[in-house]
Design a protein around this motif. Sequence first.
Motif, short mmCIF file in Angstrom:
data_model
loop_
_atom_site.label_atom_id
_atom_site.label_comp_id
_atom_site.label_asym_id
_atom_site.label_seq_id
_atom_site.Cartn_x
_atom_site.Cartn_y
_atom_site.Cartn_z
N UNK A 142 0.83 -1.22 0.00
CA UNK A 142 0.00 0.00 0.00
C UNK A 142 0.86 1.27 0.00
N UNK A 143 1.99 1.23 0.68
CA UNK A 143 2.86 2.40 0.74
C UNK A 143 3.48 2.74 -0.60
N UNK A 145 1.97 3.02 -3.42
CA UNK A 145 0.98 3.59 -4.35
C UNK A 145 1.49 4.86 -5.00
N UNK A 146 2.15 5.72 -4.21
CA UNK A 146 2.67 6.97 -4.77
C UNK A 146 3.74 6.72 -5.81
N UNK A 147 4.60 5.71 -5.57
CA UNK A 147 5.64 5.37 -6.54
C UNK A 147 5.03 4.80 -7.81
N UNK A 148 4.00 3.98 -7.64
CA UNK A 148 3.33 3.42 -8.82
C UNK A 148 2.65 4.53 -9.62
N UNK A 149 2.07 5.47 -8.95
CA UNK A 149 1.41 6.59 -9.63
C UNK A 149 2.44 7.45 -10.36
N UNK A 150 3.59 7.67 -9.75
CA UNK A 150 4.67 8.42 -10.40
C UNK A 150 5.02 7.79 -11.75
N UNK A 151 5.15 6.46 -11.77
CA UNK A 151 5.51 5.76 -13.00
C UNK A 151 4.37 5.79 -14.01
N UNK A 152 3.15 5.57 -13.54
CA UNK A 152 1.99 5.56 -14.44
C UNK A 152 1.80 6.91 -15.11
N UNK A 168 10.61 0.14 -4.25
CA UNK A 168 10.14 1.16 -3.31
C UNK A 168 10.59 0.76 -1.91
N UNK A 169 11.16 1.73 -1.20
CA UNK A 169 11.61 1.47 0.17
C UNK A 169 10.63 2.14 1.13
N UNK A 170 9.79 1.37 1.83
CA UNK A 170 8.79 1.97 2.72
C UNK A 170 9.38 2.52 4.01
N UNK A 171 10.66 2.23 4.28
CA UNK A 171 11.27 2.70 5.51
C UNK A 171 10.75 1.92 6.71
N UNK A 203 16.89 3.83 7.22
CA UNK A 203 17.02 3.50 5.80
C UNK A 203 17.29 4.78 5.01
N UNK A 204 18.39 4.79 4.25
CA UNK A 204 18.76 5.97 3.49
C UNK A 204 17.68 6.33 2.46
N UNK A 205 17.06 5.32 1.85
CA UNK A 205 16.11 5.56 0.77
C UNK A 205 14.65 5.39 1.22
N UNK A 206 14.37 5.67 2.47
CA UNK A 206 13.00 5.46 2.96
C UNK A 206 12.03 6.37 2.22
N UNK A 207 10.85 5.80 1.88
CA UNK A 207 9.77 6.50 1.19
C UNK A 207 10.19 7.02 -0.18
N UNK A 208 11.07 6.30 -0.83
CA UNK A 208 11.53 6.72 -2.16
C UNK A 208 11.33 5.60 -3.18
#
Length: 604
Positions: A142-143, A145-152, A168-171, A203-208
Amino acid sequence: MTDTFTGRPRAARLPEAFLAALRERIDLAEVASDYVDLKPAGAARLKGLCPVHAENTPSFVVSTDSHRYHCFGCGADGDAIGLLTDVGGLTFREAVETLASRVGLAMPEAGERADVPDSKTALRDVLARCQPLLHSWLLDSPGGAGARRFLTDRGFGAEHASLWGLGFNPGGGMLHQALGEADQQALADAGMSARSERGRVYDVFHDRLVWPLRDAQGRIVGYAGRDLDGSSRAKYLNTRDTALYTKHEVLFGLHLARRHMLQRKQVILVEGYTDVMAMVDAGLENTCAPCGTAVTESHADLIAARIGDGGEVVTGFDNDDAGRAAAWRTFLAVQRFTSSVTCLDLSALPGKADPCDVRAESGNQALVQLVEGRQPLLRTLLRSDIARHDLGEPEQKAAARDAVAKRLAEVTDPVLVREYTRLAAQWIGIEVSDLPSRGGHTVGSRRAVSAAPAAPVAGPSEAELAVAAFLIANPDQIDDACWYGNGSLAGLLGAQMAELVEASAAMFPAGRPAAGSEAAPVWNDALREVLDDAAHPLITPVWLTDPPPPADMSALLRRTAKARCWARLQAVQERIDNAVGQDWKSLMDEYEALRAQWRELQAL
C-alpha cells in the motif's frame, strides 16, 4: 601504478597463469550461446549466424577443442574473453571478471592477500538481496501507491519496472527486518543505511522510488532514489561512495546499452533515469545517463571502450541552461577520442523539456524522430551563443565574437576550430580575421585520432585456407605445392601462412591431430607457442577449415597461386611507377620473372 598519459591509476596486469586457467575452465560454446544459436557442424565444432556482423548464412564457428571462435565471413576471431569484448561490449577486465564469476574462479587483486575474503562480495550479495524485496514493495505494498502513480503518470507500467528492477523502500526498518541482523553492517557499508546524530539507524532511501545502479556487467553497485511527496530537501538521492560505487564512474543503463553501443558505434546520453527508460522503450537501446553528475573522464573512458575512436556521442540533456552546460561538458570530456558529438533538438518544446516528457506527450516515435534529426552539438551551441546578442549593435557583435572565441578556445580539433571560425564569422557578420585566436590550437594537440585509420588488412581467402589445411594434414605434399609458388611456400601462401604450415609440419610430421581427439588442443597451443603474435589470427581459421579431398587440390593450388602472383605483379608495378635508377632495373627484372610465372600458371 599510474598511466603515463592520463595520470590515473592503471589496473594491475592479470597473471598469465590465472588467464590460462580461466580459459581452460570456460565452456566457450555455453558463453557463445548467449549471443547466437549454435548447431553441431562436425567433430568438436558448432556453427551459427555471426553475432559480430549481419549475415543470412552461418559462418561463425566455435571449436570446442581449441576454445576459440572464428567467423569466415568477417574474420572475427578469439576466445571467450574476446567474445565478451567484441560482442558483449565489455572491457577486457570486465570480461575476465564476468567469466571468472561464471566458473567460480576468484579474481587476483593487486595488493590483497589471497587468504582475506573479498569485502566487495558481501556488499554485492546484500545489494542483490535488497532488490527483489524493494521490487515487491513497489508492486504490492500500500505504501508504494505513490511510486506506482509516479511511473503511471509518465507512461511506465509493471513491465518497465521489471526490466529496470525498480523498487520502493517503505522505511520503518522493513529492509533491516527482512534481511536479518547478520546483514546490518553490510547494509551500512553498501550505503543502504546510516546512523543519525542521535545514534538511530535509518534507511537511506526510505519512502523513495528506487532504481538499482549497475556496473557494466549488470551487477548492482548502489541505488538511486526519488522523493515522492516533496518532503525531502533532495529530490534525487544516490548511494554515497562505497567500495563498490563511485558516482562519477557509473553510467545508468550501461549494462543494457553496451552491446548496442558496440554495434552502432554510438551512445545517446540523457540526464535522468526516466529519460533512459523512455529512450530504451522507444527502441533506442544505446542510451545511458550519468548518475546525477556531469559527464566525467571516467564516464568518457566507459564510452570510448564501447564506441571506439571516432564513434558518435549524442547528447539529449534537458532543454535549459543547465542541460546545455551539461552537453558542453560532455563535448569537452569526449573530444579526446571523437569529434562526432551531436545533440537532440528540444528547442521547439515548451519549458524544461526532456526525453521522458517527449514520450509522455507524443509517444515513442517522437523520440526516434528527434534522434534522426540530431544536429552537431558545437554548431548548436555556437548558434545559441550568438543568438543571445543583438547583432544590430556593434558592441553586441563584439560580445558575440568573444563568446564564440571563448568556446572555440576549448576545442582541440583543428578542423572544427577552422571551419566553425569561418561559419561563426558569417553568422555574426564579421570578418574571419576579427575572431581572435585564443586556444593555441595545434594539429598535434589531439591524440592520434586525427590521423586517417590504416586500411584493414585482408584475411586469407577460402582457397588459401583450404590449401593450408590440406598441407597441414598432409605434410608430405608440401614440396610439390611449392612449385606453384615459384619454388617457395611463401610465394604460394604468403610469409605468415607459410610459416604456420612449415611449423606444423615440423612438429606434427604425420599431420595435425584429428578434431575431437585428446591431442587436438595440443596442436593449437603448440603453434601459438612457436609463432609470432602476428601469425596467431591465422591459427583458428586454419584449424576450423576441413582439409579438401586430394582431387580438389589441383584447382585450389592454381587458384591460390594465380591470385598471389597477380597481387605481387600489381605491387611491383606500383613500385616501378615510382622508381628511378638502379631500383627501376631490379624491379623490372622482378616484374619479368613474375610475368613468366603468370604465363606458366595461365597455361595449366
